[in-house]
Structure formats: C-alpha cells, structure tokens
Motif scaffolding. Structure first.
Motif, PDB file in Angstrom:
ATOM      1  N   VAL A  55      24.718  42.506  50.722  1.00 16.64           N
ATOM      2  CA  VAL A  55      24.256  40.238  50.393  1.00 16.64           C
ATOM      3  C   VAL A  55      25.559  40.038  50.250  1.00 16.64           C
ATOM      4  O   VAL A  55      25.769  40.875  48.749  1.00 16.64           O
ATOM      5  CB  VAL A  55      23.298  40.358  49.817  1.00 16.64           C
ATOM      6  N   LEU A  56      26.298  38.875  50.452  1.00 18.82           N
ATOM      7  CA  LEU A  56      27.932  38.489  49.993  1.00 18.82           C
ATOM      8  C   LEU A  56      27.925  37.060  49.365  1.00 18.82           C
ATOM      9  O   LEU A  56      26.799  36.666  50.765  1.00 18.82           O
ATOM     10  CB  LEU A  56      28.535  38.683  50.363  1.00 18.82           C
ATOM     11  N   ASN A  57      27.981  36.981  48.451  1.00 22.05           N
ATOM     12  CA  ASN A  57      27.364  34.719  48.791  1.00 22.05           C
ATOM     13  C   ASN A  57      29.166  35.111  48.127  1.00 22.05           C
ATOM     14  O   ASN A  57      29.953  35.128  48.195  1.00 22.05           O
ATOM     15  CB  ASN A  57      27.332  35.009  46.332  1.00 22.05           C
ATOM     16  N   ASP A  58      29.102  33.631  47.414  1.00 26.67           N
ATOM     17  CA  ASP A  58      30.101  32.120  48.099  1.00 26.67           C
ATOM     18  C   ASP A  58      30.973  32.637  46.901  1.00 26.67           C
ATOM     19  O   ASP A  58      31.970  32.486  47.513  1.00 26.67           O
ATOM     20  CB  ASP A  58      29.453  31.351  48.344  1.00 26.67           C
ATOM     21  N   GLU A  59      30.855  33.593  46.136  1.00 30.36           N
ATOM     22  CA  GLU A  59      32.314  34.169  44.951  1.00 30.36           C
ATOM     23  C   GLU A  59      33.261  34.520  45.833  1.00 30.36           C
ATOM     24  O   GLU A  59      34.304  35.309  45.458  1.00 30.36           O
ATOM     25  CB  GLU A  59      31.746  34.411  43.605  1.00 30.36           C
ATOM     26  N   VAL A  60      32.575  35.632  46.891  1.00 23.83           N
ATOM     27  CA  VAL A  60      33.553  36.777  47.260  1.00 23.83           C
ATOM     28  C   VAL A  60      34.397  36.420  48.107  1.00 23.83           C
ATOM     29  O   VAL A  60      34.314  35.594  49.423  1.00 23.83           O
ATOM     30  CB  VAL A  60      32.320  37.208  47.830  1.00 23.83           C
ATOM     31  N   ASN A  61      35.459  36.644  48.031  1.00 25.15           N
ATOM     32  CA  ASN A  61      36.760  37.098  49.080  1.00 25.15           C
ATOM     33  C   ASN A  61      36.641  37.521  50.250  1.00 25.15           C
ATOM     34  O   ASN A  61      36.705  38.131  50.277  1.00 25.15           O
ATOM     35  CB  ASN A  61      38.662  36.691  48.219  1.00 25.15           C
ATOM     36  N   LEU A  62      36.515  37.132  51.397  1.00 22.83           N
ATOM     37  CA  LEU A  62      35.791  37.722  52.782  1.00 22.83           C
ATOM     38  C   LEU A  62      37.711  38.973  53.165  1.00 22.83           C
ATOM     39  O   LEU A  62      37.609  39.708  53.385  1.00 22.83           O
ATOM     40  CB  LEU A  62      35.399  37.450  53.826  1.00 22.83           C
ATOM     41  N   TRP A  63      38.774  38.217  52.519  1.00 23.33           N
ATOM     42  CA  TRP A  63      39.633  39.486  52.994  1.00 23.33           C
ATOM     43  C   TRP A  63      40.078  40.426  51.868  1.00 23.33           C
ATOM     44  O   TRP A  63      40.323  41.074  51.888  1.00 23.33           O
ATOM     45  CB  TRP A  63      41.424  38.463  52.797  1.00 23.33           C
ATOM     46  N   LYS A  64      39.656  39.893  50.055  1.00 26.44           N
ATOM     47  CA  LYS A  64      39.074  40.868  49.690  1.00 26.44           C
ATOM     48  C   LYS A  64      38.356  42.304  50.128  1.00 26.44           C
ATOM     49  O   LYS A  64      38.932  44.000  50.404  1.00 26.44           O
ATOM     50  CB  LYS A  64      38.773  40.908  48.667  1.00 26.44           C
ATOM     51  N   VAL A  65      37.293  41.234  51.034  1.00 28.01           N
ATOM     52  CA  VAL A  65      36.402  43.078  51.348  1.00 28.01           C
ATOM     53  C   VAL A  65      36.668  43.229  52.203  1.00 28.01           C
ATOM     54  O   VAL A  65      36.721  44.522  52.152  1.00 28.01           O
ATOM     55  CB  VAL A  65      35.200  42.068  51.930  1.00 28.01           C
ATOM     56  N   LEU A  66      37.882  42.752  53.525  1.00 33.07           N
ATOM     57  CA  LEU A  66      38.345  43.088  54.367  1.00 33.07           C
ATOM     58  C   LEU A  66      39.077  44.736  54.183  1.00 33.07           C
ATOM     59  O   LEU A  66      39.217  45.440  54.544  1.00 33.07           O
ATOM     60  CB  LEU A  66      38.832  42.876  55.369  1.00 33.07           C
ATOM     61  N   ILE A 123      48.390  39.237  53.934  1.00 35.37           N
ATOM     62  CA  ILE A 123      47.801  37.930  53.990  1.00 35.37           C
ATOM     63  C   ILE A 123      47.027  37.779  52.490  1.00 35.37           C
ATOM     64  O   ILE A 123      47.130  36.413  52.035  1.00 35.37           O
ATOM     65  CB  ILE A 123      46.952  38.187  54.571  1.00 35.37           C
ATOM     66  N   LEU A 124      46.718  39.038  51.962  1.00 30.65           N
ATOM     67  CA  LEU A 124      46.135  38.289  50.722  1.00 30.65           C
ATOM     68  C   LEU A 124      47.315  37.839  49.377  1.00 30.65           C
ATOM     69  O   LEU A 124      47.272  37.518  48.601  1.00 30.65           O
ATOM     70  CB  LEU A 124      45.766  39.697  49.875  1.00 30.65           C
ATOM     71  N   ARG A 125      48.694  38.375  50.244  1.00 28.57           N
ATOM     72  CA  ARG A 125      49.772  37.853  49.132  1.00 28.57           C
ATOM     73  C   ARG A 125      50.206  35.894  49.932  1.00 28.57           C
ATOM     74  O   ARG A 125      51.222  36.220  49.205  1.00 28.57           O
ATOM     75  CB  ARG A 125      51.213  38.363  49.164  1.00 28.57           C
ATOM     76  N   GLY A 126      49.773  35.684  50.533  1.00 26.35           N
ATOM     77  CA  GLY A 126      49.532  34.770  50.949  1.00 26.35           C
ATOM     78  C   GLY A 126      50.936  34.480  52.117  1.00 26.35           C
ATOM     79  O   GLY A 126      51.629  33.298  52.042  1.00 26.35           O
ATOM     80  N   GLU A 127      51.450  35.681  52.819  1.00 32.83           N
ATOM     81  CA  GLU A 127      52.218  35.265  53.758  1.00 32.83           C
ATOM     82  C   GLU A 127      52.026  35.713  54.986  1.00 32.83           C
ATOM     83  O   GLU A 127      52.587  35.768  55.907  1.00 32.83           O
ATOM     84  CB  GLU A 127      53.181  36.884  53.142  1.00 32.83           C
ATOM     85  N   GLU A 170      42.014  30.193  56.858  1.00 27.13           N
ATOM     86  CA  GLU A 170      42.380  29.258  55.749  1.00 27.13           C
ATOM     87  C   GLU A 170      43.375  29.914  55.193  1.00 27.13           C
ATOM     88  O   GLU A 170      44.519  28.656  55.066  1.00 27.13           O
ATOM     89  CB  GLU A 170      41.650  29.239  54.893  1.00 27.13           C
ATOM     90  N   VAL A 171      43.950  31.042  54.996  1.00 26.26           N
ATOM     91  CA  VAL A 171      45.416  31.469  54.152  1.00 26.26           C
ATOM     92  C   VAL A 171      46.278  31.566  55.019  1.00 26.26           C
ATOM     93  O   VAL A 171      47.046  32.483  55.222  1.00 26.26           O
ATOM     94  CB  VAL A 171      44.918  32.162  53.239  1.00 26.26           C
TER      95      VAL A 171
END
Lengths: 404, 878
Positions: free
Chosen positions: A309-320, A352-356, A401-402
């Motif tokens: 279970v993943l809640n809304d505090e989770v960043n899906l890119w980080k999971v990936l 992507i996680l670096r925002g690039e 979004e990112v």
C-alpha cells in the motif's frame, strides 16, 4: 487455516492429520494423483500461475530418467515473505507435498532450494528432513511402499535471479546462476538435463490438501475460476503488515487491506504482484476480487500475492528508482536488453528525480521497456518494465508533472 | 517436412530446425550477434526475437533457440520488434567501441549515437592476443568457443548486469589461466575486441593464401593473410582436416619466416669462419668435394639425411640423388628417431605401416586408448578432438607415466613404468582371452597365428604385469574390458616407438586391435600420430636406407621397374640408418654428409658423441633455414626456403597427400630444396629437367603405386588419402576393410615377450628419464625458439619430478638441478608435478640444456630406432 496452521513439530503435524494424504496417495495410482491435482485447478503460487497438474503430467510422461523434484524456496521478491512464514509455521506440509509430487511423477531424488538469507529456517528444514528419514517418510520404501525418495537441502548464494527455475537449476548443478533458454522447459530437460518438476513451496503445500479433501471439495473452496487458498503478503502503509491466508476469489483488495488494519494515511496507489516485478495501480483496483482470473481481466497478474500500500506521501518516481536499482543490481548480465536496459532505466529515472526529465527521456524509457519485454532472455528482464509501465498507465499525470 | 508461415509466406521447414535456420535458408535475414554453435545457441543478444501468432495469444521468442512447429505463424520484422532491435543496438553503441559485425548492423539500422566513456579492465599482458575491453560486448561467443568447442575453459564470465565482462580464469594472464593460444576466440569475436597482436596495425587489403601448417603431422590447413611479402596473421581453414581448429604453433608460429636470423645467402667456411658466397660458387664447391670424396673413398663413404620437414617432391629427389647420383643407399631421415618401429611393427602384423584410420573417423570412436602420446601438446588439434569426444560421452584410457592433460579426461589412467609397454599390453590381452572378450569371428576369418599369441599372453597375468609395470591389477583388467567391449581406437606416438622394444610395442598394439576386431572399421584402428608435417611422406618417398619409394624392398621385383623408370642402376645393398651413420662417421667410415633440414646435433641420442661424429667428417653440407647447431659444424651451408615459401605436397599422419601453396616469396636468396638438389645433381653429371614440384610429382605417381591416382588438380581443395590407385579412386580413409596387404590377405599376430629397456635405474642412477615435446615448442626449437612470444611462454628447459622424489632430494619448485647420466650432465630448472614416482621428464627442445646429452643410443634390433624414452639418471641441486 489450511496453509498457515501451526504445526512446528512432527508430532503436532501428524496428530492434526499430517501425512494421511501421503498414505492415501501411496495407495492411489500415480496417474490418479496427477489427475486429482489437475482437476483441482491448482496453479503455481510462485507467480507464474502455470497449472500444477499439467506440469506434473509433462514430467510423468517423459520417459527419460532419473527425474527430479525441486521445492523452490528462493523467495527473493521484495515485499514477498509468505514462504518464509509458511516454512516457519507449517514446514511438514511442504515436505509432504514434495513427497506426494515425487511419487506422482516418478522421481527418486528431490532438492529443497532455499535462499541463504533464510539460513535459520534452512537449519530447521534440515532437521525436519532428518526426522522424516528416521520416521520412514523419506528414504527407501517410504511407509512400507515400493516408493523411495530422498531430499537434499541446497542453500542459494544470494541472487534474485536464482529464484527463476532454470537459473536455480544451474545453481544446484554448481554453476553460475544464469537462466537457461526455454524451451526446453524443466519438464523436458531440467536438472542435469533430466525431467524435473519444480514448484514453489506454497504450491507444494497445497498438494496434501487436495489429496485430503479430494479435488472436488478443494475446488468448491474458492470460486470456479480460482480454486484453493492463497497466502498474501501485505505491507507498505498498512497498520498490521503480515501474511494473510485467504480463499481465492472470496475477497477483494479493499477487504484484504482492511484485514491488515487498513491503510495508514491516504491510499494513493497499490502495488500488486511483487515489490519489484509487480504493478503499480490505482484505487480502482480496490474492488477487484483477489483471483487470478479477475486480475488477468484487468491486465495484471497476482504474481506471488503481494499487496503493498502506497499513500499520498509517496513519490512514485522514487519508488520506480528503487525498483530500477533493484533490477540493475540483480540483472545477471547474460542478455543485452536486460543488462543495459536496467542500467539505462535507473539512469534516466535518476535524471528525472534531479528535475532534468525531458519528454524524450520518457520516450527512451518507453522504448527500453518495450525492448525488455520483447527481447529479454528470462522473466527478470521482462518484469523489470512492469512497474514503470503500469505506473505510467494509472498515474501518468502525477509522473509527467516533473517532465518538461 | 512441415509447413510454417514467415511474414505471410508459406515455407517448407525441416522438423528439428530452428526458426532462424528456416528463415535464413529462405532468404529472410534476421539479425543475430551471439550465435556461435547452431545446435547450442547462447541467446544473449536478443536481436533475433520474432513474433509467433497463435489463436489465443502472441509471443516473442528467440529465433535462434526456438524450433519450428507445423503451422507456425511467424513475423520477423513487426514494428515493435524492429523498435526493440534498434533500442538494443543503441544501448550497445552507447556502451562500446564498435567494429566488425556489430558495425554492419548499426549501419543497417542507421544508428549513430554518442559513445560514453565506460571504464573496463584490460587483460594482463600476453604475447599473442590483443584484447580491447571497450569493444567487448560480452556476447559470450568466445566463452562458448573456448569452453564447448575447444574444451579449454579458460575464458569465463565475471560480474553481473552491465558490468559483466570476460576474463581468463580468475582474471589471470592468459598463460597462467592455461590458455592454449589456439586463437579460436579471435575467430568467434563479432566486434574485433579480440585480434592477433600482429594484425592490429594492418591496413589495406590482405591476400589470403591457404597452405598446410609447417609443424606436426596433423596437417592442418591454415589461411595466411599476407600484405606485401609479410604474413600479417593466420587462421585455421574450415575446409581442412582441422575443420577450422588451430593450435598455438599453427596460429602464431609463422613468425620464424620473417626472423632476422634466417639464412639469406650460401655460406662456405673458410679458416673456421663462414663467408657469404654466390649460389654458383657454393654449388660448384659442394659438387666438387662430393665427387672427390666419392672417388677417393667410394660412394658408401657418403651419407645423406633427408627431412620430414621437406615436401614429398624434395624427399623423393633427395633419395634419388643419393641413390643414383652419389650411388649409395646411405639415406635416412628423422623418422628413424620417431616412427621407424611403427613402419616395421605395423608392417609385420598388418602388411602396411601407416595410421589405419582417419582423423575425422576418430569422432565416431567409443573408446580411445591413448598410449605414449601427449596428444594435446604434440598433436593439439587431435587432442582437442579427443577432449570433445570425451565430453560427449566417449571413454578414454590413457597409459602414460606423466600426468598429461588428457589424463584429466580419462576414465582410466595407467601410469606404467617407462619401457614396460609390452608387458602392459600383453596383460590386457591376457585378460581379454581369459574372459573370452576377443572377437573370435574376426580372429578366425581375418588373422593367423592366434594360438602363438595365446601361448605368449597366457603368462602375463594381471598380478605379474602389476609387478613389472607398477599398474594396479584391477586397472589392467578394467582397461582391457573397456577396450575390448567397444568400438575402440588406439592412438600412440613416441612413447611407444622410441624404445629398444619399439617394434615389439607397436606389434603388441596391433595384436591387441586384431584380437578384439578393432581394425578395418570406422572409429577403431591403430593410429600412430606422426610428429612432423611430412614424416609420412618422407617415408613414402623412400628416404630410407632399406626401402625404395612406395616401401619397395631393394630386392623386390618392382625395384627393377623403378630402375627402368629412372633409367639408372640402384645399389641393392641396404644403407646405414641415422644412428649407424653417426657411429660410422665417428669410426671414419663415413667421410661426408649431406644434411637437409635436420638438426641431429640436438635431436639425436647421446648428442656429445653425435657432435664428435659430425666434427670427424671431412665434408659436411647442411641445407637449412637457420644456422642450426648442426649447420654451425658444416663446411657449406645452403639457405633453404621454408614450406610457406614454396609449392609441393605434404602427406599427413592419416596418409592424406595435401597441396602446399606459396604464401610469400623466399627471403633473401633462399631457394626451395628441390631446386638445390636438382642443381647439385646436374653439377654431378645428372641431367634432370624438373621445372617445378609438379613435374617431380608426376614422376612420383609413376614410381609409387599408392600415389598413382593423385594429381595436383584433384587435391586442390582437400587432399586424398593413399592408397589411391587410379584417377577415379576416391582414396582410402580406412585401411584393411576387407583384406590385409599380405600375401594371404590375413593379418599375422606377432606376439612379443617383455624385455626390459637397455638401461634400468640402479643405485648409482636411481631415476628413469623420459623425454618429449612441450606444447609451446617444436622439436629442436629451430623454428619456435626464433619467436619471442614462444620463448616468453616457455623460456627454458625443465625437469618434471614427483613431489615425493623432490622432497627426498631436497629440491623445491624452480630450483636449479643437475641431471646426470652415464653420458653427460645438464642443468635445468625443477618443476614439481604429478609424474610417476621414480620417473623424471625433460623436453628435448633446448640445445643449452639438451635432454639428448643424457639419452643413450641403444637401438631397437629390428627398426634401429634409439631408446630416447628411457635412460637412467641421478639428480642433485646445483
């Protein structure tokens, strides 16, 4: 509870009816045992969902000898811990299932392959195997019959891909755990080139149940599409993570999460099938009955039976990213798509996680996922794309979004 | 046949073939980078994936691994697969330097991406193979080749994921990992990551010339790639008897032709120093001196050594020169030192003295009995064939006191004392007779003299044989049963022949084969492996003191026919053999010698005495590539062209007559031997008009019945195995299929009693010395020791000694050791090994610590071969 009953000692197991199925099976013809299992509708509990009876039939029909049976206890999928709990609480049922399977397919030798992270359990299993020898459940002329069977315990060396059946066999043979090309399948040419039945330990634990209840009563347990009990590993943002035994098809995803105390925080996504080789889906799956058939209808697999279970505090890119790192590390390096694809996936997600992140990075990820699915040599590579692709399907807006 | 559909087109396919095979056969090109053995696909590259359409589902499978099924619907280039292929190629191109097949694929898919710097480890140094880790895509073709095809298992995979890499052993140097430097990994590499060091800087087009390898008797066809007058690299030819296999010497051993030390002009020794002269001056001088000596002392005061390294044509001319121009039968060659006993022994039993079966035929053997042959080192391509066969189920019996590489593959390893072969073989026959495992039908129908054999082997009980040979009785019984109950091939070499009992050893092996019916059939036979590229041919051509070309006896009626063809008389008294010549020279009976391409000063037993003999001559002419140890003693040295610089034919160990092609022009003023002999003959009164080796071969066909049907044209692609009696005859891969070439057509058992070797170990000299070849060098090192890489791999001699003996003598690995026999002493490095206790081994390549200083020249009474394999020695630390 049919699988998770507590029978840690042989006495406890036997006094609650243990090994009566083996006795019954030994009085049946081998073909009758296989027929019972085929009719029961049991499919493999390790994730691939292959009909167990059919697999047994293939091995039994193969004229080549000797034949082998392997119990696969190399439980390496992140978020999956049901085999561990099963082995801790009800080990004899697995061993009984293994002996029944060996009798049915005509094997004289079996291997119990367990991951080295479970070495404490392995020590217990070894003792239990010894016990079965001294009590006449293993060795020559089991329970006075003409059937003889030996089990050897093998401890893995810590590679995820060795849970894959052919890599596991390479490992038993003393070689490096590289998956083999299929076909030939293990039933045709498995361990040392001989017909081999390989099953997950949970699958094996179902065999005594089927023999005991008879295939008819066993199928009546679940729905006609999904018979039998199943263990689910529930974890992530839930109040009571753990292993839950349920009858397939009788309960929805939401109900299972509730049994585990419900979600902590606002449930955003659910990972189903495995913590790495699984699907990241959305709330619309909460109403899905936990049944192989229903899952397939919705385009996913139940896999090993994980619910994370993943809640809304989770960043899906980080999971990936976690998943990508896992696959990059566990790729055996044998085939090009997986070897380079998993590495490049991790690099692109980091970017992507670096925002690039750019649109063409997404295109590249899509292309790599396509190559992994189509051209990987074993399921490790093809499943490395599952989480990314499903997350993109069900959470595209959030992920994009990112991206600029 | 079954029907499949590829891209909408219906195609007939063979059951059992893969989709890739069916597609390629029908002109559908599917990319694949990792395919090496079609029957054992690796499946790493993922490029050959195709789509299978079924009613309920579609799937993607590898075309290289998936077998066709009737009615299969296959799409080979749907867009999603083409996308996947592109992605895989892009990923590869980003991570690697590309070349070879991979570059061609990138071009086809129009891929042009930037390469990133990926750091990968280089291999430790080695003399021959260049490895570029940046270009290695870890497709594992080299790993499969090294392991499954060549059975060397040196290259392995290390690491995982994108960090996977190919290393030797545990990232050792190739040498330390046991690399055979066969170069097969280079042939396997699709990107150019592996390449010969000599080929790195090659630019521009190369010319390919296929000829026969200049080393051992296997007779591998080698493709030489040439630029100008220089060889750039060499590779095994897939069409040759070697089927593309190669060994260190074949692959990298050509550099000697470009050696600075090659003789480029004729030399005459004046005041103890060699001076360069013109060909005319040298030839005139030799002709004049030989004439003078003949006039003064008679023709039999001159002796000639022909050469197993020269062509058939040259050997033929050499013996014709000695017999008809000089007028003596004093002609012999180094076969005397290697397989004289084979010729005599096999002739005695079978009526013909050559390898009975073929190299290719050996792939069908169920059991190999390898005795006295370090096959993987001395005949590597056949060694590989045996290893491969064993891995696929054949059984192997090895009889050798040393722990040779093949012993690791053996079902049974018999470590008998050197010189006890007859006892061992008789012991096996005793068991076979006792347990009634003989092929009685074969014995009855095809042989004579069985009762006599039975009588002799009766006495060789396993218990007695154990006492003589040191081999446990049970092993003798097991080996006998294994050999007798299968289709078994005997393979032997110098460990059998170089004994005072050499003929007895050979005949005993032939008896064993007869007894079990293992002759005249596929996968069986008695198979001597010949050590030099043309040792078979040199014998065939009559470079022997007692036999004319075609093994015709001097007193045979056919000798008259040869006289008629030659138009001159042939002396009918048999001449002297190699060792007898040396003895005669020492006694002053031989005054002059003409030595072509041999180095007796290092190769012959008791070499101090050989050198003394050669020094005692009035006149010595040596014809060679280099100023060998023998040439240094000569009065005239004539520079000869190497086999890569001339035409002609070689006959390999399996009697296959093979054509040589000129790869480069001779260096300097070096000339082919046939030209030199012709020039000399004509200066001594003959009027020979041979204009080319082909002219000579045409004459050989007339003289030698076994060669009659062979022409240069017929052997352009692949040689023909003699006997080949007319131009329609296909040649003879297996001898004695229906009858033996004896007067009765039956083979004749020739039993021998065991006789101890000429010299046995005693209190004074407590160890038995045995000698032989190493993998890295050849013969007296005339060729291989001219090459840096070979010296790097094996720089010096060594003495192999068991750990027990070493401990007793206080010798450690690498210590300097004095090895001494009754004839002399040498210093060598100790190498502790698993050799039989009480036995030591020294290779004979190294003139500075020559094993033949220690050996004795006791001769086999029938074949006159010296006992190079047994000598008593003592050892101590320097």
């Amino acid at each position: 509870m049919m699988l998770l009953r507590d029978a840690k000692t042989l006495d406890a197991y036997v006094s609650s009816g243990g090994f009566s199925s083996l006795k019954k099976a030994l009085r049946m013809k081998q073909s009758e045992v296989i027929k019972e299992i085929s009719v029961s509708g049991l499919v493999g509990r390790g994730g691939a969902e292959f009909p167990t009876g059919l697999k047994m039939k293939f091995v039994a029909q193969n004229l080549s000898t000797p034949k082998y049976v392997i119990a696969n206890a190399d439980e390496g999928e992140p978020g999956t811990f049901k085999d561990r709990v099963l082995m801790e609480r009800n080990p004899y049922q697995i061993l009984e299932g293994m002996i029944i399977a060996a009798y049915a397919v005509g094997a004289r030798k079996g291997f119990f392959y367990i991951r080295h992270e479970y070495r404490k359990i392995a020590r217990e299993i070894e003792k239990e195997i010894d016990e079965l020898y001294s009590e006449g459940y293993l060795g020559s002329n089991i329970l006075g019959s003409k059937f003889s069977f030996d089990i050897e315990l093998v401890i893995g060396a810590g590679s995820y891909v060795c849970g894959e059946e052919t890599a596991l066999m390479e490992s038993i043979e003393g070689k490096r755990g590289f998956p083999r090309i299929k076909p030939p399948y293990p039933a045709q040419r498995g361990l040392w080139g001989k017909p081999t039945l390989i099953n997950n330990v949970e699958t094996l634990a179902n065999l005594p149940l089927i023999i005991e209840l008879g295939s008819k009563r066993y199928t009546e347990l679940g729905t006609h599409l999904c018979p039998g009990p199943k263990l689910f590993s529930v974890s992530g943002f839930v109040k009571n993570p753990g292993v839950y035994e349920e009858i397939l098809g009788k309960i929805t995803v939401r109900e299972l999460i509730e049994r585990a105390g419900g979600a902590e925080g606002n449930l955003k996504a659910i990972m189903i099938g495995g913590g790495a080789a699984g699907y990241i889906v959305d709330k619309s799956f909460l109403s899905m009955p936990l049944c192989y058939h229903h899952a397939r209808e919705r385009g996913i697999f139940l896999g090993t039976g994980d619910i994370i279970v993943l809640n809304d505090e989770v960043n899906l890119w980080k999971v990936l990213l976690q998943i990508a790192k896992f696959f990059e590390h566990e790729s055996c390096g044998q085939c090009f798509p997986c070897r380079y694809g998993t590495k490049r996936m991790r690099e692109l997600i980091e970017k992507i996680l670096r925002g690039e992140g750019k649109r063409r990075d997404i295109e590249r990820l899509d292309a790599i996922a396509n190559a992994l699915k189509i051209a990987s040599l074993c399921p490790l590579g093809s499943s490395a794309a599952l989480a990314y692709e499903s997350a993109m399907e069900y959470h595209r807006d959030e992920l994009m979004e990112v991206i600029s | 046949m079954i029907t499949i559909t590829i891209n909408g087109k219906s195609i007939a396919a063979n059951p059992g073939e893969t989709i890739l095979q069916a597609a390629r056969r029908n002109g559908v090109e599917i990319p694949a980078l990792c395919l090496m053995m079609e029957d054992r696909p690796i499946g790493s590259c993922g490029l050959c994936v195709v789509k299978i359409l079924r009613e309920d589902r579609t799937s993607y499978v590898r075309a290289c691994t998936t077998k066709v099924e009737d009615g299969m619907l296959i799409e080979t280039h749907p867009p999603e697969i083409e996308e996947a292929r592109k992605t895989i190629l892009e990923l590869l191109a980003e991570e690697h330097e590309v070349g070879g097949e991979l570059q061609a694929l990138l071009d086809r898919y129009g891929i042009n991406v930037e390469r990133r710097e990926v750091i990968r480890e280089e291999w430790p140094e080695n003399p021959f193979i260049f490895f570029n880790p940046k270009a290695c895509i870890s497709c594992f073709r080299c790993v499969q080749t090294c392991g499954e095809i060549k059975e060397n298992h040196v290259l392995v995979r290390r690491g995982r994921g994108a960090r996977i890499e190919i290393v030797a052993g545990v990232n050792d140097s190739l040498k330390d990992a046991g690399c055979a430097f066969c170069g097969a990994c280079i042939d396997a590499c699709p990107t150019g990551a592996l390449i010969e060091k000599t080929a790195i800087r090659a630019k521009g087009p190369l010319k390919k010339v296929t000829t026969i390898c200049p080393y051992c008797g296997v007779g591998c066809a080698i493709d030489y790639f040439v630029q100008g007058n220089r060889i750039v690299y060499a590779r095994g030819n897939p069409e040759g008897v070697n089927r593309g296999d190669d060994c260190l010497k074949g692959r990298f051993g050509w550099e000697f032709v470009h050696s600075e030390e090659r003789l480029k002009r004729p030399l005459i020794k004046r005041d103890g120093k060699f001076v360069e002269v013109s060909w005319d001056e040298a030839l005139d001088y030799v002709a004049q001196r030989l004439r003078e000596i003949r006039e003064k002392y008679g023709a039999d005061s001159i002796a000639g050594l022909s050469s197993a390294k020269c062509t058939n044509e040259e050997n033929y001319l050499f013996q014709k020169f000695m017999r008809t121009v000089i007028g003596t039968n004093n002609v012999d060659h180094c076969a005397r030192l290697c397989h004289a006993s084979t010729v005599v022994g096999l002739f005695k039993v079978f009526g013909s003295g050559a390898m009975t079966n073929s190299i290719e035929d050996l792939m069908t053997s169920e059991v190999f009995f390898v005795i006295g042959s370090n096959t993987t080192h001395a005949h590597p391509v056949i060694g590989t064939l045996i290893k491969r066969a064993v891995k696929r189920g054949a059984k192997l019996i090895v009889a050798d006191p040393r722990n040779i590489e093949l012993a690791r593959y053996a079902t049974i390893h018999l470590r008998h004392r050197p010189g006890t072969d007859v006892a061992l073989i008789n012991g096996m026959m005793h068991v076979i007779v006792k347990y009634r495992l003989a092929d009685y039908k074969f014995v009855e129908e095809r042989t004579e003299g069985f009762e006599k054999l039975k009588e002799v082997v009766e006495k060789y009980t396993p218990e007695r044989v154990e006492r003589i040979t040191g081999v446990p009785r049970d092993d003798i019984i097991r080996a006998a049963i294994l050999y007798a109950t299968h289709r078994s091939a005997i393979i032997y070499a110098m460990g059998i022949t170089q004994h005072t009992s050499g003929t007895a050893n050979v005949a005993s092996l032939a008896n064993l084969a007869l007894l079990t019916g293992n002759v005249g059939k596929e996968g069986s036979g008695v198979n001597p492996l010949r050590g030099q590229n043309n040792v078979q041919g040199a014998g065939d051509m009559g470079a022997l003191p007692n036999l004319l070309p075609g093994y015709v006896r001097l007193d045979a009626p056919y000798a008259d026919e040869i006289e008629r063809i030659w138009g001159t008389k042939i002396p009918r008294e048999p001449g002297l053999t190699v060792v007898e010549m040396m003895h005669a020279a020492l006694k002053g009976k031989i005054k002059a010698m003409y030595i072509m391409g041999e180095n007796p000063a290092v190769s012959d037993p008791d070499r101090s005495r050989v050198i003394e003999s050669l020094k005692n001559l009035e006149f010595l002419v040596v014809q060679d590539l280099f100023l060998s140890e023998t040439a240094q003693l000569a009065d005239v040295v004539l520079p000869a062209a190497s086999s890569l610089e001339k035409e002609g034919t070689f006959t390999n160990t399996e009697r296959r007559v093979q054509l040589l092609r000129r790869v480069i022009e001779p260096v300097g003023e070096a000339k082919p031997d046939w030209w030199i002999i012709t020039q000399l003959a004509n200066r001594m009164g003959a009027s020979w008009s041979y204009g080319s080796p082909k002219d000579i071969f045409e004459e050989i066909r007339k003289v030698v019945p076994q060669y009659r049907g062979i022409t240069y044209k017929r052997i352009e692609k692949l040689g023909i195995q003699w006997p080949c009696t007319d131009e329609e005859h296909p040649g003879t891969p297996i001898l004695h299929v229906d009858r033996f070439p004896t007067p009765t057509g039956l083979a004749r058992f020739a039993p021998y009693e065991y006789k101890p070797p000429a010299e046995e170990s005693d209190e004074e000299y407590p160890y038995i010395l045995t000698t032989g070849r190493t993998y890295e060098h050849f013969h007296t090192g005339t060729l291989t020791r001219k090459m840096e890489g070979f010296n790097e791999l094996m720089p010096e001699a060594f003495v192999e000694i068991s750990s027990d003996d070493a401990e007793k003598l206080g010798i450690k690995n690498g210590d300097c050791v004095v090895v001494e026999s009754r004839r002399g002493a040498i210093r060598v490095k100790a190498k502790i090994s698993k050799i039989k206790k009480g036995v030591v081994f020294i290779p004979f390549h190294f003139a500075e610590s020559a094993a033949n200083t220690l050996t004795l020249d006791a001769l086999d009474p029938e074949a006159k071969i010296p006992e190079l394999k047994v000598a008593a020695v003592r050892l101590k630390r320097c």
